[in-house]
Write a protein that holds these residues in place. Structure first.
Motif, PDB file in Angstrom:
ATOM      1  N   GLU A  21      64.466  47.635 -44.412  1.00 19.52           N
ATOM      2  CA  GLU A  21      63.552  48.449 -45.210  1.00 19.52           C
ATOM      3  C   GLU A  21      62.996  49.594 -44.368  1.00 19.52           C
ATOM      4  OE1 GLU A  21      62.927  48.391 -48.489  1.00 19.52           O
ATOM      5  OE2 GLU A  21      64.506  46.893 -48.513  1.00 19.52           O
ATOM      6  N   MET A  24      65.172  52.655 -44.547  1.00 17.61           N
ATOM      7  CA  MET A  24      65.093  53.338 -45.843  1.00 17.61           C
ATOM      8  C   MET A  24      63.752  54.076 -45.965  1.00 17.61           C
ATOM      9  SD  MET A  24      67.986  52.973 -47.210  1.00 17.61           S
ATOM     10  CE  MET A  24      69.258  52.231 -46.198  1.00 17.61           C
ATOM     11  N   SER A  83      77.119  48.848 -48.931  1.00 16.18           N
ATOM     12  CA  SER A  83      75.800  48.503 -49.449  1.00 16.18           C
ATOM     13  C   SER A  83      74.705  49.386 -48.849  1.00 16.18           C
ATOM     14  CB  SER A  83      75.512  47.025 -49.144  1.00 16.18           C
ATOM     15  OG  SER A  83      74.182  46.705 -49.409  1.00 16.18           O
ATOM     16  N   ARG A  87      72.426  52.211 -50.885  1.00 15.08           N
ATOM     17  CA  ARG A  87      70.956  52.191 -50.882  1.00 15.08           C
ATOM     18  C   ARG A  87      70.409  53.534 -50.411  1.00 15.08           C
ATOM     19  NH1 ARG A  87      68.741  47.802 -47.360  1.00 15.08           N
ATOM     20  NH2 ARG A  87      66.763  48.560 -48.131  1.00 15.08           N
TER      21      ARG A  87
END
Length: 167
Positions: A21, A24, A83, A87
């Motif tokens: 996370e 991101m 993946s 994202r």
């Protein structure tokens, strides 16, 4: 100046992305604080997958690694890359809605993260490197080392380490 091309080159902002996370969040921060204020900019999403495993026919005492297992591990690595990039693309697609299209390049490297990131920044002639901070405490960072600390000390461009204070 006569005869000198004063045309400014495109700014290259490299964002190291991974499964976390934190990466991101760093990408979102970069879009809001750097890309949105930088005309003529290319965003480079850099993902580093672990080096491919090297197996001999008998790798550990008495264990035989089949080609099926090796193929499964390689497929998992490929799926992980897909993946992470999906994202990351969702993050910048949501950001760029209603804005000018963002020029994005995807780069995937393999190996030790700190070495691959530093080499990629050099090869890509990056103007800025953006990384997320996993927020390791002092002891964990002392034992594991910090990829972001290493990169900050070893690349030639400015490095922005983004901490998510919401966590």
């Amino acid at each position: 100046m006569e005869g000198v091309d004063m045309k400014k080159k495109e700014q290259r902002i490299v964002v190291a992305v991974d499964e976390s996370e934190e990466s991101m969040y760093a990408l979102s921060w970069c879009l809001s604080n750097l890309v949105s204020h930088t005309p003529d900019c290319k965003l480079v999403l850099l993902y580093v997958k672990p080096p491919p495993p090297v197996y001999s026919s008998i790798d550990a005492p008495g264990y035989l690694f089949s080609n099926d297992l090796i193929a499964t591990l390689e497929k998992y690595g490929t799926d992980l890359v897909r993946s992470v990039m999906e994202r990351a693309e969702a993050v910048y697609r949501n950001f760029s809605m209603g804005m000018v299209q963002i020029d994005v390049e995807r780069v995937v490297g393999s190996g030790e993260a700190k070495d691959v990131i530093c080499n990629a920044v050099k090869q890509l002639e990056a103007d800025t490197l953006v990384m997320g901070s996993h927020g390791y405490g002092f002891l964990k960072r002392a034992f594991l080392g910090s990829v972001s600390d290493y990169c900050a000390k070893n690349v030639k461009c400015p490095v922005v380490i983004v901490k998510n204070h919401d966590k």
